[in-house]
Motif scaffolding. Structure first.
Motif, PDB file in Angstrom:
ATOM      1  N   ARG A  62       0.863  -1.187   0.000  1.00 29.76           N
ATOM      2  CA  ARG A  62       0.000   0.000   0.000  1.00 29.76           C
ATOM      3  C   ARG A  62       0.893   1.228   0.000  1.00 29.76           C
ATOM      4  N   CYS A  63       0.262   2.342  -0.235  1.00 31.29           N
ATOM      5  CA  CYS A  63       1.031   3.566  -0.373  1.00 31.29           C
ATOM      6  C   CYS A  63       1.429   4.119   0.991  1.00 31.29           C
ATOM      7  N   ASP A  64       2.608   4.713   1.058  1.00 37.87           N
ATOM      8  CA  ASP A  64       3.074   5.327   2.302  1.00 37.87           C
ATOM      9  C   ASP A  64       2.656   6.794   2.412  1.00 37.87           C
ATOM     10  N   CYS A 150      10.633   5.503 -10.988  1.00 38.40           N
ATOM     11  CA  CYS A 150      11.964   5.543 -10.374  1.00 38.40           C
ATOM     12  C   CYS A 150      12.336   4.199  -9.769  1.00 38.40           C
ATOM     13  N   LEU A 151      11.320   3.386  -9.492  1.00 37.34           N
ATOM     14  CA  LEU A 151      11.552   2.124  -8.785  1.00 37.34           C
ATOM     15  C   LEU A 151      10.854   1.026  -9.562  1.00 37.34           C
ATOM     16  N   SER A 152      11.355   0.766 -10.766  1.00 33.76           N
ATOM     17  CA  SER A 152      10.648  -0.197 -11.605  1.00 33.76           C
ATOM     18  C   SER A 152      11.533  -1.298 -12.165  1.00 33.76           C
ATOM     19  N   GLY A 191      15.292  -8.935   2.950  1.00 38.35           N
ATOM     20  CA  GLY A 191      15.073  -7.504   2.755  1.00 38.35           C
ATOM     21  C   GLY A 191      14.100  -6.923   3.760  1.00 38.35           C
ATOM     22  N   THR A 192      14.519  -5.808   4.356  1.00 41.13           N
ATOM     23  CA  THR A 192      13.693  -5.135   5.358  1.00 41.13           C
ATOM     24  C   THR A 192      13.660  -3.623   5.086  1.00 41.13           C
ATOM     25  N   GLY A 193      13.427  -3.291   3.813  1.00 37.89           N
ATOM     26  CA  GLY A 193      13.184  -1.889   3.446  1.00 37.89           C
ATOM     27  C   GLY A 193      11.686  -1.622   3.581  1.00 37.89           C
ATOM     28  N   SER A 194      11.211  -0.538   2.931  1.00 35.89           N
ATOM     29  CA  SER A 194       9.783  -0.183   3.032  1.00 35.89           C
ATOM     30  C   SER A 194       8.895  -1.347   2.606  1.00 35.89           C
ATOM     31  N   THR A 195       9.311  -2.031   1.542  1.00 36.43           N
ATOM     32  CA  THR A 195       8.505  -3.140   1.026  1.00 36.43           C
ATOM     33  C   THR A 195       8.508  -4.300   2.014  1.00 36.43           C
ATOM     34  N   ILE A 197       9.102  -4.404   5.098  1.00 33.45           N
ATOM     35  CA  ILE A 197       8.427  -4.066   6.361  1.00 33.45           C
ATOM     36  C   ILE A 197       6.903  -4.106   6.205  1.00 33.45           C
ATOM     37  N   GLN A 198       6.421  -3.822   4.996  1.00 29.05           N
ATOM     38  CA  GLN A 198       4.973  -3.962   4.745  1.00 29.05           C
ATOM     39  C   GLN A 198       4.591  -5.438   4.633  1.00 29.05           C
ATOM     40  N   ALA A 199       5.479  -6.233   4.033  1.00 25.55           N
ATOM     41  CA  ALA A 199       5.119  -7.630   3.718  1.00 25.55           C
ATOM     42  C   ALA A 199       5.204  -8.561   4.930  1.00 25.55           C
ATOM     43  N   GLN A 214      17.664 -10.217   7.551  1.00 25.39           N
ATOM     44  CA  GLN A 214      17.867  -8.763   7.615  1.00 25.39           C
ATOM     45  C   GLN A 214      19.344  -8.410   7.454  1.00 25.39           C
ATOM     46  N   ARG A 215      19.643  -7.569   6.460  1.00 19.07           N
ATOM     47  CA  ARG A 215      21.031  -7.117   6.317  1.00 19.07           C
ATOM     48  C   ARG A 215      21.239  -5.809   7.089  1.00 19.07           C
ATOM     49  N   THR A 216      20.299  -4.879   6.923  1.00 14.72           N
ATOM     50  CA  THR A 216      20.405  -3.608   7.658  1.00 14.72           C
ATOM     51  C   THR A 216      19.125  -3.391   8.452  1.00 14.72           C
ATOM     52  N   LYS A 334      17.955   7.023   5.258  1.00 20.72           N
ATOM     53  CA  LYS A 334      17.436   6.142   4.203  1.00 20.72           C
ATOM     54  C   LYS A 334      15.935   6.410   4.176  1.00 20.72           C
ATOM     55  N   ARG A 335      15.265   6.064   3.106  1.00 20.21           N
ATOM     56  CA  ARG A 335      13.819   6.330   3.028  1.00 20.21           C
ATOM     57  C   ARG A 335      13.132   5.625   4.207  1.00 20.21           C
ATOM     58  N   PRO A 336      12.461   6.387   5.092  1.00 22.41           N
ATOM     59  CA  PRO A 336      11.875   5.745   6.262  1.00 22.41           C
ATOM     60  C   PRO A 336      10.615   4.953   5.920  1.00 22.41           C
ATOM     61  N   ASP A 355      20.143 -12.281  11.363  1.00 18.57           N
ATOM     62  CA  ASP A 355      20.936 -11.070  11.167  1.00 18.57           C
ATOM     63  C   ASP A 355      22.078 -11.376  10.194  1.00 18.57           C
ATOM     64  N   LEU A 356      21.936 -10.872   8.989  1.00 13.20           N
ATOM     65  CA  LEU A 356      22.934 -11.207   7.954  1.00 13.20           C
ATOM     66  C   LEU A 356      24.279 -10.512   8.184  1.00 13.20           C
ATOM     67  N   LYS A 357      24.298  -9.549   9.079  1.00 15.91           N
ATOM     68  CA  LYS A 357      25.597  -8.932   9.411  1.00 15.91           C
ATOM     69  C   LYS A 357      26.427  -9.938  10.202  1.00 15.91           C
ATOM     70  N   PHE A 383      11.980 -12.141  -2.327  1.00 17.57           N
ATOM     71  CA  PHE A 383      13.015 -11.121  -2.441  1.00 17.57           C
ATOM     72  C   PHE A 383      12.352  -9.750  -2.301  1.00 17.57           C
ATOM     73  N   ALA A 384      12.537  -9.150  -1.130  1.00 20.51           N
ATOM     74  CA  ALA A 384      12.071  -7.759  -0.935  1.00 20.51           C
ATOM     75  C   ALA A 384      13.331  -6.895  -1.008  1.00 20.51           C
ATOM     76  N   THR A 385      14.092  -7.106  -2.072  1.00 20.63           N
ATOM     77  CA  THR A 385      15.453  -6.574  -2.161  1.00 20.63           C
ATOM     78  C   THR A 385      15.550  -5.294  -2.999  1.00 20.63           C
ATOM     79  N   GLY A 386      14.427  -4.694  -3.254  1.00 22.76           N
ATOM     80  CA  GLY A 386      14.452  -3.362  -3.839  1.00 22.76           C
ATOM     81  C   GLY A 386      14.703  -3.316  -5.335  1.00 22.76           C
ATOM     82  N   SER A 499      22.295   3.232   1.367  1.00 19.63           N
ATOM     83  CA  SER A 499      21.048   3.749   0.814  1.00 19.63           C
ATOM     84  C   SER A 499      20.930   3.565  -0.699  1.00 19.63           C
ATOM     85  N   TRP A 500      19.724   3.238  -1.149  1.00 21.51           N
ATOM     86  CA  TRP A 500      19.529   3.135  -2.600  1.00 21.51           C
ATOM     87  C   TRP A 500      19.509   4.509  -3.255  1.00 21.51           C
ATOM     88  N   TYR A 501      19.329   5.586  -2.454  1.00 14.85           N
ATOM     89  CA  TYR A 501      19.449   6.936  -3.015  1.00 14.85           C
ATOM     90  C   TYR A 501      20.840   7.112  -3.633  1.00 14.85           C
TER      91      TYR A 501
HETATM   92  O1  N01 Z   1      13.762  -1.651  -1.332  1.00 13.87           O
HETATM   93  P1  N01 Z   1      14.985  -1.152  -0.412  1.00 13.87           P
HETATM   94  P2  N01 Z   1      12.203  -1.616  -1.050  1.00 13.87           P
HETATM   95  N1  N01 Z   1      21.371  -9.470   0.657  1.00 13.87           N
HETATM   96  O2  N01 Z   1      16.133  -1.018  -1.347  1.00 13.87           O
HETATM   97  C1  N01 Z   1      18.013  -5.718   1.330  1.00 13.87           C
HETATM   98  C2  N01 Z   1       9.442   2.711  -2.207  1.00 13.87           C
HETATM   99  N2  N01 Z   1       8.320   2.059  -1.621  1.00 13.87           N
HETATM  100  O3  N01 Z   1      11.531  -2.309  -2.138  1.00 13.87           O
HETATM  101  O4  N01 Z   1      19.578  -1.980   3.453  1.00 13.87           O
HETATM  102  C3  N01 Z   1      20.605  -9.170   1.706  1.00 13.87           C
HETATM  103  O5  N01 Z   1      14.608   0.007   0.411  1.00 13.87           O
HETATM  104  C4  N01 Z   1      18.417  -4.326   1.711  1.00 13.87           C
HETATM  105  O6  N01 Z   1      19.434  -4.340   2.666  1.00 13.87           O
HETATM  106  P3  N01 Z   1      20.423  -3.042   2.794  1.00 13.87           P
HETATM  107  C5  N01 Z   1      10.161   3.504  -1.153  1.00 13.87           C
HETATM  108  O7  N01 Z   1      10.632   4.701  -1.711  1.00 13.87           O
HETATM  109  C6  N01 Z   1       7.247   2.823  -1.516  1.00 13.87           C
HETATM  110  O8  N01 Z   1      11.918  -2.028   0.345  1.00 13.87           O
HETATM  111  O9  N01 Z   1      20.785  -2.668   1.374  1.00 13.87           O
HETATM  112  N3  N01 Z   1      19.750  -8.158   1.743  1.00 13.87           N
HETATM  113  C7  N01 Z   1      17.090  -3.796   2.226  1.00 13.87           C
HETATM  114  O10 N01 Z   1      16.808  -4.242   3.508  1.00 13.87           O
HETATM  115  C8  N01 Z   1      11.257   2.567  -0.807  1.00 13.87           C
HETATM  116  O11 N01 Z   1      12.336   3.148  -0.156  1.00 13.87           O
HETATM  117  C9  N01 Z   1       6.127   2.335  -0.984  1.00 13.87           C
HETATM  118  O12 N01 Z   1      21.548  -3.532   3.598  1.00 13.87           O
HETATM  119  C10 N01 Z   1      19.676  -7.389   0.649  1.00 13.87           C
HETATM  120  C11 N01 Z   1      16.102  -4.434   1.252  1.00 13.87           C
HETATM  121  O13 N01 Z   1      16.741  -5.602   0.731  1.00 13.87           O
HETATM  122  C12 N01 Z   1      11.572   1.991  -2.153  1.00 13.87           C
HETATM  123  O14 N01 Z   1      10.321   1.765  -2.733  1.00 13.87           O
HETATM  124  C13 N01 Z   1       6.088   1.038  -0.496  1.00 13.87           C
HETATM  125  C14 N01 Z   1      20.450  -7.644  -0.493  1.00 13.87           C
HETATM  126  C15 N01 Z   1      15.763  -3.546   0.093  1.00 13.87           C
HETATM  127  O15 N01 Z   1      15.205  -2.365   0.559  1.00 13.87           O
HETATM  128  C16 N01 Z   1      12.349   0.713  -2.166  1.00 13.87           C
HETATM  129  O16 N01 Z   1      11.858  -0.105  -1.112  1.00 13.87           O
HETATM  130  C17 N01 Z   1       7.207   0.248  -0.625  1.00 13.87           C
HETATM  131  C18 N01 Z   1      21.338  -8.731  -0.451  1.00 13.87           C
HETATM  132  N4  N01 Z   1      22.142  -9.017  -1.478  1.00 13.87           N
HETATM  133  C19 N01 Z   1       8.324   0.774  -1.194  1.00 13.87           C
HETATM  134  N5  N01 Z   1      20.153  -6.714  -1.430  1.00 13.87           N
HETATM  135  C20 N01 Z   1       4.989   3.270  -0.961  1.00 13.87           C
HETATM  136  O17 N01 Z   1       4.182   3.171  -0.166  1.00 13.87           O
HETATM  137  C21 N01 Z   1      19.227  -5.910  -0.871  1.00 13.87           C
HETATM  138  N6  N01 Z   1      18.938  -6.315   0.380  1.00 13.87           N
HETATM  139  C22 N01 Z   1       4.850   4.358  -1.947  1.00 13.87           C
END
Ligand code: N01
Length: 541
Positions: A62-64, A150-152, A191-195, A197-199, A214-216, A334-336, A355-357, A383-386, A499-501
């Protein structure tokens, strides 16, 4: 007068080609076709419209940004007719909205679905772009506009052994439309980015067992999602003009009033109270609790500490809480993410945090994931790996500009644009929310509308003056890149090294801070001045 289409199997001649039918492509089509009267075609690789929201159908997607402002502002009727059901719309509702807009404006007749662009090249002699699709169709037009998001481009890390895995694996950004049945399954999520964390909370509920790799560790603010009431709708509809005014005057395109107070200007008790209120209200607005959370390291540290203490309050096992607590970067550098029960989910018996660290992934095996410590047996890997953010989708188009110059070459050391709108040596190519513009640091629809309006006005001016070619000057792009870096360096954003930025999530990608961090209102002002000054920094002929 509009160009006409060539009969037979030759290239189809158009006035403009738009790549992508998400928020950007739809609005750009409407502006060029319905306001300027141009002959336009949108080429979209998906089988439906929606862009990001066509592909991202993972559990919990869902949208943030809040629904009342994660939408278009350009059409009063649509604004007054459409009703959102939740504070944060889920992915099907956003697709429904975009389809509603497309139907309302009769856009679909100019959108060609299941049409993947595989190449685009510019002819200097005729000032024309030729676009080629995977099926071998070609299109020609003086203007090419990318609306690819930007994220496709999904980032699937190249783990050794993935092809041997006997279970199923999915990337969140390319989720099966029929959904995934997790019942009775052992699931691993990387992966524990925005995606991620939603999933996590949704997958944990639906599966037999979930292992989160979780890596970070990440901060997250509760979303506090809730249904939208009729009172909310009435209030929003009455105040839309003010909402958009505030969004446009803001740093991030959100219609929030950002506090003018430093986090250090108040007593500890007062600060705690303000943070508690922001936490209770939830959402990305937490960042607005103080003026300098992203500017002053000490203010950032107090915000980060508040959020760290929340993780420890919520997660019952102190060791798990500690592993979930981020120390390597400050809040919002990083994008919260925002969440619904993310940290609480680690109190469930069927959820394990790895903890992958401490124990990095060594390989994917037939049975699951092997870290340096052990093999985790899994039926499904998520894979919630962005994404290969901001540049990945543009580079995948194989764009060749003036004299055959490749975009891949031009951006070998990182993207170099002027205003994020154009790249030198790529005449008549406009990149909606391209790198070097506020884009992902912003509420996207607002950033998109600003770019589309600017591009449309530019094309209109050119046509009225009989100009055929616009191209960013190398000097102007050089200065803009310097300014983008300086704007980022004035904040704490470049400090988050993963950061992916910065492109840090994709191995081998140049480390360059890509979006413009100088603020949306400031950026808009610069773009307007450039246009009013006769497109300063662009050569026109
Ligand atoms: O991707 P991310 P996302 N081994 O890149 C981990 C937007 N968004 O899809 O932080 C292990 O943020 C990576 O670890 P690390 C929003 O702008 C919007 O979650 O690189 N782990 C991280 O934990 C968001 O910021 C909405 O160390 C690996 C995760 O995967 C952007 O999309 C909703 C790895 C990736 O996190 C991207 O979010 C959701 C590896 N080799 C997202 N490679 C809205 O609501 C990567 N990771 C609009």
């Amino acid at each position: 007068m509009s160009a006409t289409q060539t009969n037979g199997s030759g290239p189809k001649a158009l006035d403009a080609i738009i790549i992508g039918a998400g928020f950007s492509g739809l609005y750009q089509l409407h502006k060029l076709r319905d306001e300027l009267g141009l002959n336009v075609r949108v080429l979209e690789k998906g089988a439906g419209i929606g862009g990001t929201w066509y592909w991202n159908r993972y559990p919990g997607a869902r949208c943030d940004s809040e629904s009342y402002y994660y939408c278009y502002s350009f059409n009063k009727e649509i604004e007054q007719e459409w009703e959102w059901s939740e504070r944060y719309p889920e992915h099907p509702e956003i697709r429904k909205y975009l389809n509603f807009v497309a139907d309302r404006l009769d856009l679909k007749r100019d959108i060609q679905l299941e049409t993947k662009v595989v190449g685009a090249s510019f002819d200097d002699a005729t000032n024309t772009w030729t676009v080629e699709t995977e099926s071998g169709e070609t299109f020609k037009a003086p203007f090419l506009i990318t609306a690819v998001g930007c994220l496709s481009t999904t980032n699937v890390p190249k783990f050794k052994g993935l092809e041997d895995f006997k279970g199923k694996w999915y990337h969140t950004g390319d989720w099966p439309h029929e959904g995934v049945d997790f019942s009775g399954k052992r699931v691993g999520q990387i992966g524990t980015g925005s995606t991620g964390i939603q999933a996590v909370p949704v997958i944990a509920e639906q599966s037999k067992h979930l292992t989160v790799f979780q890596r970070t560790a990440n901060y997250s603010i509760p979303a506090r999602n809730a249904p939208v009431t009729q009172d909310d709708i009435r209030l929003t509809r009455t105040h839309y003009d003010d909402i958009w005014r505030r969004a446009r005057a803001s740093t991030n395109g959100h219609p929030f009033t950002v506090s003018e107070q430093s986090a250090l200007a108040v007593s500890d008790d007062e600060r705690e109270e303000i943070f508690e209120k922001a936490w209770a209200r939830g959402g990305l607005r937490f960042r607005a609790a103080f003026s300098d959370v992203l500017m002053n390291p000490k203010s950032n540290e107090v915000a980060s500490n508040f959020l760290r203490s929340k993780i420890k309050e919520i997660v019952k096992d102190p060791e798990v809480a500690e592993r979930l607590t981020p120390y390597d970067h400050g809040f919002a550098t990083k994008r919260p993410p925002i969440d619904t029960n993310y940290f609480d989910t680690f109190n469930r018996d069927n959820v394990l945090l790895v903890d992958l660290k401490k124990e990095p992934i060594v390989e994917i095996t037939e049975k699951g994931i092997r870290t340096t410590e052990k093999e985790y047996e899994l039926d499904i890997v998520v894979f919630a790996t962005g994404f290969d953010a901001l540049t990945g989708a543009l580079l995948s188009l194989n764009i060749a500009g003036s004299k055959g110059y490749q975009l891949k070459e031009a951006w070998a050391a990182g993207p170099r644009t002027y205003l994020g709108l154009q790249t030198p040596h790529f005449p008549n190519l406009f990149t909606i929310t391209g790198p070097g513009s506020p884009s992902v640091l912003c509420n996207m629809p607002i950033a998109i509308e600003q770019h589309v309006d600017w591009i449309t006005a530019c094309i209109k001016d050119m046509r009225e003056k009989g100009l055929k070619r616009i191209e960013a000057e190398p000097d102007a792009a050089e200065k803009w890149v310097e300014h983008v870096n300086a704007a980022a360096d004035a904040t704490l954003l470049p400090m988050a090294s993963s950061s992916w930025y910065l492109g840090a999530n994709v191995p081998g990608k140049p480390r360059v801070f890509m979006p413009y961090a100088g603020g949306f209102a400031r950026y808009t002002g610069i773009c307007d001045e450039v246009a009013q000054g006769g497109y300063r920094g662009f050569s026109l002929s």
